[in-house]
Design an enzyme around this catalytic site. Sequence first.
Site, PDB file in Angstrom:
ATOM      1  N   GLU A  75       0.833  -1.211   0.000  1.00  0.00           N
ATOM      2  CA  GLU A  75       0.000   0.000   0.000  1.00  0.00           C
ATOM      3  C   GLU A  75       0.863   1.254   0.000  1.00  0.00           C
ATOM      4  O   GLU A  75       0.506   2.263  -0.622  1.00  0.00           O
ATOM      5  CB  GLU A  75      -0.940  -0.005   1.204  1.00  0.00           C
ATOM      6  CG  GLU A  75      -1.970  -1.126   1.182  1.00  0.00           C
ATOM      7  CD  GLU A  75      -2.805  -1.171  -0.087  1.00  0.00           C
ATOM      8  OE1 GLU A  75      -3.035  -0.111  -0.703  1.00  0.00           O
ATOM      9  OE2 GLU A  75      -3.217  -2.273  -0.481  1.00  0.00           O
ATOM     10  N   HIS A  86       1.766   2.363  -3.419  1.00  0.00           N
ATOM     11  CA  HIS A  86       0.763   3.229  -4.053  1.00  0.00           C
ATOM     12  C   HIS A  86       0.983   4.682  -3.649  1.00  0.00           C
ATOM     13  O   HIS A  86       0.887   5.592  -4.471  1.00  0.00           O
ATOM     14  CB  HIS A  86      -0.641   2.803  -3.631  1.00  0.00           C
ATOM     15  CG  HIS A  86      -1.156   1.567  -4.286  1.00  0.00           C
ATOM     16  ND1 HIS A  86      -1.274   1.430  -5.653  1.00  0.00           N
ATOM     17  CD2 HIS A  86      -1.609   0.395  -3.762  1.00  0.00           C
ATOM     18  CE1 HIS A  86      -1.775   0.247  -5.946  1.00  0.00           C
ATOM     19  NE2 HIS A  86      -1.990  -0.414  -4.817  1.00  0.00           N
TER      20      HIS A  86
END
Length: 702
Positions: free
Chosen positions: A494, A497
């Site tokens: 994550e 990202h």
Amino acid sequence: MTSAFAKDAEQRIQAAKAESNPMLQKWTGPYEGVPPWDKMKPDLFPGAFAAAMDELRKEVHAVRDNPAPATFKNVNEAMQLTGGTIDRLFSLWGVQQSNESNGDVQTIDREWSPKIAAFYDELFLDPKLFQRHKAVYDKRQSLGLTPAQIRIVERDYQSFVRQGALLDVAQKAKVSEINQQLSVAFSDFSSKVLADEEKWIVIDSKADLAGLPDSFVASLKAAADERKLPGKWVVVNTRSSVQPVLSNATNRALREKVWRAFVGRGDNGDASDTNATIATILKLRAERAKLLGFKNHAWFRMDDTMAKDPARATDLMMRVWPAAVARVKEEVADMQAIADAEARKGEGAKITIEPWDYRFYAEKVRKAKYDLDEGEIKPYLELNNMVSAAFYAAGRLYDLDFKENTGEVPVFNPDVRTFVVTDRRDGSNVGLFYLDNFARNGKRSGAWMTTYRSQQGLGGARNVLASNNNNFVKGAPGEPVLISLDDATTLFHEFGHAIHGFLQDVYYPALGGTPRDFVEYPSQVNENWLLTRDVLDKYAKHYKTGEPMPQALVDKIEKSSTFNQGFATVEYLSSAILDMKLHDRDTPVTDPKAFEKATLAEIGMPKEMVMRHRLPQFNHLFSSDAYSAGYYSYLWSETMDADTWAAFEETGNVWDKATADRFRKVLLSTGNETDRAEAYRAFRGRDPDVKALLKKRGFPVN
């Protein structure tokens, strides 16, 4: 009891339309302005929606009705400068839905989703607005535009066409009606899955928790206390809470109970059952795709992707599937051998490996083959240290610096931490990073990244406000939060990202973002640095002794890196294959449960495991259109990821700054300024090689 939101809608709209509504205000404060999370309340949104839509309508109509001849500047560029208020509002609403939901939020969502869908159809199915875009599109090669501007003109035009701009009035009305119906169905699906995820598994006796680490047992006790269940223990029905039980609990009945609750979300024949909702979504998607001139929903969704064609995505998946299934059979045989040996020795009952046994016996195999178990690793993976590790890697590779400033800016929950992001090269502010790590009621399951404000140059340079959202289980008061290697990998994923968002450097916002089957690529690449020796030495420190993870343990982890890859690959690929088969067909599926069962049998799904996301709880597919006919993108991206990691390895130094700078300059910072396949070829000198993926997973390379 009647909700406050059941009042007359028009009264609520007028009451909250006032300029004083904080959901509509420009963001103020440091870092170019920050969201007013401390003022966010559900009852402020209905009026804010109405006011923001009215403002955007006026802005778009000003572009549409401009009497001057259509040009790139007064059409395509002007459109990119509209919608500031509604963009900010939806950033707030997205957090209200995903991180801080409740019954009132769900009521508002169900009421307003179709209104919002109808509003956007009204704007972007407007023939006058389309004609302005078409006028620029038709003469684009004679306007002296740059390649980036021509790309915007062409993409804008195709976007209008994909939405139905070439349809007649009746067809446009039908598309809009379908979009509104879909928005309601998406809301219903999300609410039902969330309802099942908030049904906890209550454990009455501590003896039933045998085999679970003390720190995890303490977190289950804390979860029970939070829910006012003294003397009990609670397993929350989300992955981060369920998986440790499935991996460690010696109580087989408990494992089965927890497994059934988790895989049965949305599939219990009650008010939260999603099967009928899924059938409705599939019917509407099929009807819309045909109206828009596409063969089916898969072709519609893949029109603006790297793969383009469902067959290309399917071909990649089926190249990997047989090797993955074969590996699962080997893994199951190893597990069954251990279970049989235990039964012969009187150390356990005679069993046949079932899905709720897979993770538990896989840990036994790991221990037997590699002298390694998850319990050895977790003490070194303290959550705060892993966050610091992710920051360290981003700094070393991309010159990003993260400094905590929690308490300086508003947050939407006391658990949220914030960090100022700067560019070490010149000290400039890149933005602000929000980190929401823990599971709680009202927060959807899983892990995701959200951008509240994206970088762009047009209209004045903007910094980035980005977040990571996880569902780790909070430790008991005063106790560290120890996470699994899988959770640590998710954290790095994550954060990849977020890095992608912070490094974006485009002028036109229309060229920010990327195709769906590219978007997972930077995040998957970022996972690779977690287990580098440098990161482990600095941040994988035992929570009691402070000693770094010993090399002997690291060696065992590396030797076992391809362990259980059959399970991991089949778990994911089965979900991705079903997604494509569900949407690449002429007639919509009417019985999702029967389809799931039949299709898994058809492709040879091992009976000892289940899909990572069964259809009844598959939020990626049914809470929006976002990943529908697109779950393959993780494998598509991982093919590029494995090949990119090979590029770093080929230098002899996975921290090679020249390679990192080239990766940043060519792929991470460029948004969608050029075709992403061409950009990858510019970085690597060729297309990605699937052999790197097979090698990474330990599968035969032909």
